[in-house]
Write a protein that holds these residues in place. Structure first.
Motif, PDB file in Angstrom:
ATOM      1  N   ILE A  62       0.841  -1.052   0.107  1.00 52.13           N
ATOM      2  CA  ILE A  62       0.000   0.033   0.144  1.00 52.13           C
ATOM      3  C   ILE A  62       0.902   1.153  -0.064  1.00 52.13           C
ATOM      4  CG2 ILE A  62      -1.791   1.368   1.132  1.00 52.13           C
ATOM      5  CD1 ILE A  62      -2.611  -1.148   0.146  1.00 52.13           C
ATOM      6  N   SER A  63       0.452   2.245  -0.668  1.00 53.42           N
ATOM      7  CA  SER A  63       1.190   3.542  -0.989  1.00 53.42           C
ATOM      8  C   SER A  63       0.199   4.537  -0.330  1.00 53.42           C
ATOM      9  CB  SER A  63       1.674   3.893  -2.106  1.00 53.42           C
ATOM     10  OG  SER A  63       2.290   5.433  -2.159  1.00 53.42           O
ATOM     11  N   PHE A  64       0.319   5.155   0.807  1.00 50.49           N
ATOM     12  CA  PHE A  64      -0.278   6.240   1.302  1.00 50.49           C
ATOM     13  C   PHE A  64       0.092   7.713   0.875  1.00 50.49           C
ATOM     14  CE2 PHE A  64      -1.029   2.911   4.605  1.00 50.49           C
ATOM     15  CZ  PHE A  64      -2.377   2.913   4.638  1.00 50.49           C
ATOM     16  N   LYS A  65      -0.688   8.536   0.623  1.00 46.03           N
ATOM     17  CA  LYS A  65      -0.242   9.808   0.190  1.00 46.03           C
ATOM     18  C   LYS A  65      -1.294  10.922   0.915  1.00 46.03           C
ATOM     19  CE  LYS A  65       1.655   8.411  -4.455  1.00 46.03           C
ATOM     20  NZ  LYS A  65       1.762   8.684  -5.638  1.00 46.03           N
ATOM     21  N   VAL A  66      -0.986  12.205   1.065  1.00 46.41           N
ATOM     22  CA  VAL A  66      -1.601  13.036   1.371  1.00 46.41           C
ATOM     23  C   VAL A  66      -2.183  14.115   0.312  1.00 46.41           C
ATOM     24  CG1 VAL A  66      -2.122  15.215   2.898  1.00 46.41           C
ATOM     25  CG2 VAL A  66      -0.730  13.409   3.842  1.00 46.41           C
ATOM     26  N   GLN A  67      -3.483  14.151  -0.315  1.00 45.95           N
ATOM     27  CA  GLN A  67      -3.812  15.149  -1.393  1.00 45.95           C
ATOM     28  C   GLN A  67      -3.937  16.475  -0.846  1.00 45.95           C
ATOM     29  OE1 GLN A  67      -6.707  13.459  -4.120  1.00 45.95           O
ATOM     30  NE2 GLN A  67      -7.749  15.456  -4.451  1.00 45.95           N
ATOM     31  N   LEU A  68      -3.221  17.176  -1.244  1.00 50.93           N
ATOM     32  CA  LEU A  68      -3.136  18.513  -1.176  1.00 50.93           C
ATOM     33  C   LEU A  68      -4.236  19.434  -1.483  1.00 50.93           C
ATOM     34  CD1 LEU A  68       0.458  19.488  -0.993  1.00 50.93           C
ATOM     35  CD2 LEU A  68      -0.931  18.866   1.045  1.00 50.93           C
ATOM     36  N   ALA A  69      -4.546  19.061  -2.951  1.00 53.61           N
ATOM     37  CA  ALA A  69      -5.301  19.961  -3.706  1.00 53.61           C
ATOM     38  C   ALA A  69      -5.457  19.406  -5.033  1.00 53.61           C
ATOM     39  CB  ALA A  69      -4.620  21.566  -4.212  1.00 53.61           C
ATOM     40  N   TYR A  95       7.823  26.367  -3.425  1.00 57.02           N
ATOM     41  CA  TYR A  95       6.961  27.785  -3.374  1.00 57.02           C
ATOM     42  C   TYR A  95       5.538  27.676  -4.004  1.00 57.02           C
ATOM     43  CZ  TYR A  95       8.650  27.875  -8.259  1.00 57.02           C
ATOM     44  OH  TYR A  95       8.930  27.429  -9.744  1.00 57.02           O
ATOM     45  N   ASN A  96       5.128  26.639  -4.628  1.00 58.14           N
ATOM     46  CA  ASN A  96       3.809  26.505  -4.977  1.00 58.14           C
ATOM     47  C   ASN A  96       2.943  25.881  -4.160  1.00 58.14           C
ATOM     48  OD1 ASN A  96       3.826  27.927  -7.537  1.00 58.14           O
ATOM     49  ND2 ASN A  96       4.491  26.166  -8.859  1.00 58.14           N
ATOM     50  N   PHE A  97       3.362  25.343  -2.842  1.00 59.17           N
ATOM     51  CA  PHE A  97       2.889  24.751  -2.085  1.00 59.17           C
ATOM     52  C   PHE A  97       3.240  24.957  -0.427  1.00 59.17           C
ATOM     53  CE2 PHE A  97       2.596  22.120  -5.919  1.00 59.17           C
ATOM     54  CZ  PHE A  97       1.440  21.909  -6.180  1.00 59.17           C
ATOM     55  N   LYS A  98       3.208  26.093  -0.510  1.00 62.23           N
ATOM     56  CA  LYS A  98       3.387  26.851   0.945  1.00 62.23           C
ATOM     57  C   LYS A  98       4.365  26.164   1.754  1.00 62.23           C
ATOM     58  CE  LYS A  98      -1.547  27.419   1.116  1.00 62.23           C
ATOM     59  NZ  LYS A  98      -2.832  27.167   2.121  1.00 62.23           N
ATOM     60  N   GLY A  99       5.879  25.992   0.903  1.00 57.97           N
ATOM     61  CA  GLY A  99       6.888  25.597   1.360  1.00 57.97           C
ATOM     62  C   GLY A  99       6.986  24.071   1.695  1.00 57.97           C
ATOM     63  N   GLN A 149      -1.619  20.260   7.054  1.00 57.74           N
ATOM     64  CA  GLN A 149      -2.346  20.960   7.743  1.00 57.74           C
ATOM     65  C   GLN A 149      -1.789  22.465   8.515  1.00 57.74           C
ATOM     66  OE1 GLN A 149      -5.347  19.460  10.027  1.00 57.74           O
ATOM     67  NE2 GLN A 149      -6.649  19.108   8.050  1.00 57.74           N
ATOM     68  N   LYS A 150      -0.669  22.212   9.081  1.00 53.51           N
ATOM     69  CA  LYS A 150      -0.018  23.142   9.702  1.00 53.51           C
ATOM     70  C   LYS A 150       0.444  24.332   8.708  1.00 53.51           C
ATOM     71  CE  LYS A 150       3.523  23.908  13.208  1.00 53.51           C
ATOM     72  NZ  LYS A 150       4.750  23.296  14.180  1.00 53.51           N
ATOM     73  N   ALA A 151       0.823  23.975   7.521  1.00 54.12           N
ATOM     74  CA  ALA A 151       1.420  24.642   6.569  1.00 54.12           C
ATOM     75  C   ALA A 151       0.189  25.411   5.761  1.00 54.12           C
ATOM     76  CB  ALA A 151       2.069  23.852   5.348  1.00 54.12           C
ATOM     77  N   GLY A 152      -0.826  25.001   6.142  1.00 57.62           N
ATOM     78  CA  GLY A 152      -2.308  25.846   5.560  1.00 57.62           C
ATOM     79  C   GLY A 152      -3.253  25.003   4.740  1.00 57.62           C
TER      80      GLY A 152
END
Length: 373
Positions: A288-295, A306-310, A344-347
């Motif tokens: 299994i590969s887990f990822k966090v979907q940002l957008a 710089y495109n993804f809040k650091g 989440q901490k990044a925004g």
């Protein structure tokens, strides 16, 4: 004598210092921001002059309200969850107002409760997410639910040129909730599994259709049809105290399962002690590969920090017409929860975990049922 005076003064000094420390700690604790509660909006379908489905003397608006109130009451026992209702009495609430209630509350979930009906012996439960109908039956359900706008004043102003009876009006609705589609499907899947696994209700599945009440919400949203009032045995069950209680329990447990599946707080201790990601215990799922979907969006952005809040290490993949952006890639579910916390901490407040088995996206629920090392 001097010895006793000195000893008394020393004891008094220690007590005073202790009181100052406790006082300072209390002030500090009071300034700590309270943890944000997980906000769930429960929407009882229909109401007031809109009775919804009515078969064999059963009224959808009453059954939906009784179930919705029981769902909310059960959820409120969880100190981490806040419940907001779109209605608590037999009143008419326009569809767009229901979405506004959820959006203004910055809700994390929107769940709309309904009862089905059909001129046949159809029965069973089905839960919808927003999307283009895949068949005639799904379109019929959407048309029936959306036709309530004709009871609203100035519905042409509220919904533009949308015509519930015109199939062409439904084209383009999918993008309204595309950002939350995976989460909505996950929630719908949890609810359906409770209906069918625990209650042994007939499973009509998780489906997509163009519901106006879901179109304008800015969070994962589902509309659940808890059964058919037109099928008398099922209508009698849904109208009974036992039936309402059991269905409400299934919805509540589906929501709680979803809440746990995306819960960031894998370990309060690890957060408080500022442990690094390498210090956190592992929980690895083979294959299994887990990822966090940002957008998600139609533009192909460079995956630079710089495109993804650091955030560094963002990847991009095209799914259908959308580009989706992911942070992290690991088989360790504990580590990916830490990545989600960082995002989440990044925004990225609404980021969420997704799972892949090979190149195929699967539900996080299914991933967590697979074998761990």
């Amino acid at each position: 004598m001097n010895y006793f005076i000195m000893k008394a003064n020393k004891s008094l000094f220690i007590v005073l210092n202790f009181l100052i420390i406790v006082s300072n700690f209390s002030v500090y604790a009071a300034k700590e921001p309270p943890a944000k509660k997980f906000v769930v909006v429960i929407d009882a379908g229909h109401g007031g002059k809109d009775s919804g489905n009515g078969w064999h003397g059963f009224k959808e608006k009453n059954i939906a309200l009784d179930i919705a109130l029981q769902v909310g009451e059960a959820l409120q026992r969880n100190s981490n969850i806040k419940v907001i209702y779109t209605r608590t009495t037999d009143v008419f609430i326009p569809l767009h107002k229901r979405a506004e209630i959820a959006n203004e509350a910055e809700a994390d979930l929107f769940v709309s409760v309904h009862c089905n009906g059909h001129n046949s012996n159809a029965h069973g439960t089905e839960t919808f997410v927003l999307g283009l109908h895949r068949n005639k039956d799904n379109l019929e359900v959407a048309i029936k639910e959306n036709s309530v706008i004709y009871l609203e004043d100035d519905y042409k102003v509220s919904y533009g040129n949308f015509d519930p009876n015109d199939p062409s009006s439904y084209i383009g609705m999918t993008l309204m909730q595309e950002e939350y589609l995976d989460q909505s499907i996950l929630l719908a899947d949890f609810i359906q599994k409770e209906y069918t696994g625990t209650l042994k209700r007939l499973d009509r599945g998780v489906k997509q259709a163009g519901f106006l009440v879901l179109r304008e919400t800015y969070m994962p949203s589902v509309l659940t049809e808890v059964g058919f009032l037109s099928y008398k045995p099922e209508g009698s069950y849904l109208n009974s105290n036992k039936g309402k209680s059991q269905i409400a329990k299934s919805i509540e447990e589906g929501i709680v399962d979803y809440f746990h599946s995306i819960n960031l707080h894998y370990s309060e201790t690890s957060v408080k002690q500022n442990l690094t990601i390498d210090d956190i215990p592992t929980k690895i799922y083979e294959g299994i590969s887990f990822k966090v979907q940002l957008a998600a969006g139609s533009s192909a952005l460079e995956t630079k920090a710089y495109n993804f809040k650091g955030l560094q290490g963002v990847s991009r993949a095209k799914e259908g017409k959308l580009y989706k952006y992911y942070y992290g890639d690991t088989s360790d579910y504990v580590k990916i929860q830490e990545k989600q916390r960082q995002a989440q901490k990044a925004g990225y407040k609404n980021c969420y975990i997704v799972a892949f088995k090979g190149d195929k996206k699967i539900s996080v629920n299914d991933a967590l049922k697979s074998k761990t090392k």
